[in-house]
Design a protein around this motif. Structure first.
Motif, mmCIF file in Angstrom:
data_model
loop_
_atom_site.group_PDB
_atom_site.id
_atom_site.type_symbol
_atom_site.label_atom_id
_atom_site.label_comp_id
_atom_site.label_asym_id
_atom_site.label_seq_id
_atom_site.Cartn_x
_atom_site.Cartn_y
_atom_site.Cartn_z
ATOM 1 N N THR A 22 0.812 -1.216 0.000
ATOM 2 C CA THR A 22 0.000 0.000 0.000
ATOM 3 C C THR A 22 0.847 1.268 0.000
ATOM 4 N N LEU A 23 0.506 2.161 -0.919
ATOM 5 C CA LEU A 23 1.113 3.489 -0.987
ATOM 6 C C LEU A 23 0.120 4.502 -0.458
ATOM 7 N N GLY A 24 0.532 5.325 0.498
ATOM 8 C CA GLY A 24 -0.321 6.390 1.001
ATOM 9 C C GLY A 24 -0.013 7.705 0.314
ATOM 10 N N LEU A 25 -1.059 8.418 -0.095
ATOM 11 C CA LEU A 25 -0.927 9.760 -0.666
ATOM 12 C C LEU A 25 -1.682 10.726 0.244
ATOM 13 N N SER A 26 -0.970 11.665 0.839
ATOM 14 C CA SER A 26 -1.575 12.619 1.750
ATOM 15 C C SER A 26 -1.375 14.030 1.215
ATOM 16 N N ALA A 28 -3.464 18.319 1.330
ATOM 17 C CA ALA A 28 -4.653 19.124 1.595
ATOM 18 C C ALA A 28 -5.684 18.991 0.480
ATOM 19 N N GLN A 29 -6.888 19.442 0.772
ATOM 20 C CA GLN A 29 -7.954 19.449 -0.230
ATOM 21 C C GLN A 29 -7.503 20.214 -1.473
ATOM 22 N N GLY A 30 -7.770 19.620 -2.629
ATOM 23 C CA GLY A 30 -7.447 20.291 -3.881
ATOM 24 C C GLY A 30 -6.008 20.159 -4.325
ATOM 25 N N SER A 31 -5.195 19.367 -3.600
ATOM 26 C CA SER A 31 -3.772 19.283 -3.933
ATOM 27 C C SER A 31 -3.480 18.340 -5.093
ATOM 28 N N GLY A 32 -4.489 17.623 -5.569
ATOM 29 C CA GLY A 32 -4.297 16.768 -6.733
ATOM 30 C C GLY A 32 -4.102 15.297 -6.409
ATOM 31 N N LYS A 33 -4.440 14.895 -5.194
ATOM 32 C CA LYS A 33 -4.249 13.488 -4.789
ATOM 33 C C LYS A 33 -5.009 12.515 -5.686
ATOM 34 N N TRP A 137 -6.900 13.511 2.861
ATOM 35 C CA TRP A 137 -6.385 14.841 3.202
ATOM 36 C C TRP A 137 -5.658 14.857 4.545
ATOM 37 N N CYS A 138 -6.060 14.002 5.491
ATOM 38 C CA CYS A 138 -5.431 14.021 6.815
ATOM 39 C C CYS A 138 -4.565 12.802 7.060
ATOM 40 N N LEU A 139 -4.277 12.029 6.020
ATOM 41 C CA LEU A 139 -3.514 10.798 6.174
ATOM 42 C C LEU A 139 -2.152 11.101 6.810
ATOM 43 N N VAL A 189 3.531 9.321 0.928
ATOM 44 C CA VAL A 189 4.037 10.531 0.282
ATOM 45 C C VAL A 189 3.111 11.686 0.648
ATOM 46 N N PHE A 190 3.684 12.795 1.079
ATOM 47 C CA PHE A 190 2.885 13.969 1.433
ATOM 48 C C PHE A 190 3.076 15.066 0.388
ATOM 49 N N LEU A 191 1.944 15.567 -0.146
ATOM 50 C CA LEU A 191 1.940 16.674 -1.098
ATOM 51 C C LEU A 191 1.671 17.954 -0.311
ATOM 52 N N ARG A 192 2.677 18.822 -0.183
ATOM 53 C CA ARG A 192 2.546 19.994 0.676
ATOM 54 C C ARG A 192 2.151 21.244 -0.107
ATOM 55 N N ALA A 193 1.016 21.816 0.260
ATOM 56 C CA ALA A 193 0.573 23.084 -0.325
ATOM 57 C C ALA A 193 1.423 24.225 0.220
#
Length: 266
Positions: A22-26, A28-33, A137-139, A189-193
């Motif tokens: 399992t790959l986690g993608l975290s 914020a809302q609208g970040s393109g997850k 969004w809160c993963l 993986v965290f996508l940071r706004a």
């Protein structure tokens, strides 16, 4: 997001070593997850790797369950959003099932109707999945035991949660079964706004997309600006925490137009 999806595919190729990996993608809302998850799944499936995608947004509680929480815990739980408004047991059961042979129903939530899709209409995935993508969004968010006693971060907290009871309940949920969900990914993986103001703009763009879909015949309703601000206020505290102290094994900084920077190991 194409380049980032390819980079993540390279990561999966070297790390995924068992069914249900399992790959986690975290982010914020609208970040393109969701877009990134779909692109990555497409790449992996083209290579013959079966890939299941599960979003925390698809295990939100329905309006009746949230109304019950609103009566028993705090009125702010009537609106979906923060920890406490999901069904963690459902998410965990699906993740576990995706690692075993057999058909698995993947839950879906209709944001336009603000209600779960009937279970009979959930898509069926033939497990085991070679790879599972879990996005939310809160993963990975870390609980703050002092949130209930801290100063409000916005007008909603100040006016509708003056004693911090809702904040305390959100953090208690986050510290409880959500941590079991967050421990499920083998790698996150965290996508940071850039900041919360950018998150507000991105979420507004999502609402504009929904408006176009409704104009084309999809059922649902669009939030006006005041409703959207009220909605996002429920996410603000944890979103700001995630931006300041990102979780995960890898970090990707996003530009204001969502252009991703490099995949950075933590």
């Amino acid at each position: 997001m194409e380049g980032l999806a390819e980079a993540l595919a390279d990561l999966v190729r070297t790390r995924a070593d068992r069914p249900g990996w399992t790959l986690g993608l975290s982010g914020a809302q609208g970040s393109g997850k969701s877009t990134l998850a779909a692109k990555l799944a497409s790449i992996l499936e083209t290579e013959g790797r079966s890939c299941a995608v599960l979003s925390l947004d698809d295990v939100y509680l329905g309006p009746e369950a949230r109304a019950d929480l609103a009566r028993r815990v705090h009125p702010l739980f009537a609106v979906r959003g923060p920890p406490g408004a999901h069904d963690p047991a459902l998410a965990l059961s699906v993740l576990e099932a995706l690692g075993r042979p057999g058909p698995v129903r993947l839950p879906r939530f209709d944001k336009g109707r603000d209600a779960p899709v009937p279970e009979a209409d959930w898509p069926i995935f033939e497990a085991p999945a070679a790879v599972v993508i879990l996005e939310g969004w809160c993963l990975g968010a870390r609980p703050d035991p002092g949130a209930a006693a801290s100063d409000p971060v916005n007008a909603l907290e100040r006016d509708q949660d003056p004693d911090g009871a809702w904040r305390g309940a959100v953090e208690a949920a986050l510290a409880g079964p959500y941590q079991d969900i967050f421990a499920a990914p083998d790698l996150t993986v965290f996508l940071r706004a850039p900041d919360f103001a950018t998150v507000r703009r991105w979420r507004g763009e999502q609402e504009a997309d929904l408006a176009r879909a409704i104009s084309a015949g999809r059922p649902g309703r669009v939030m006006d600006e005041a409703e959207l601000d009220d909605f996002l206020a429920r996410y603000e505290r944890i979103t700001r925490r995630l931006i300041a102290d990102p979780p995960g094994d890898f970090l990707v900084d996003l530009a204001p137009d969502r252009t991703p920077g490099p995949l950075q190991p933590r």
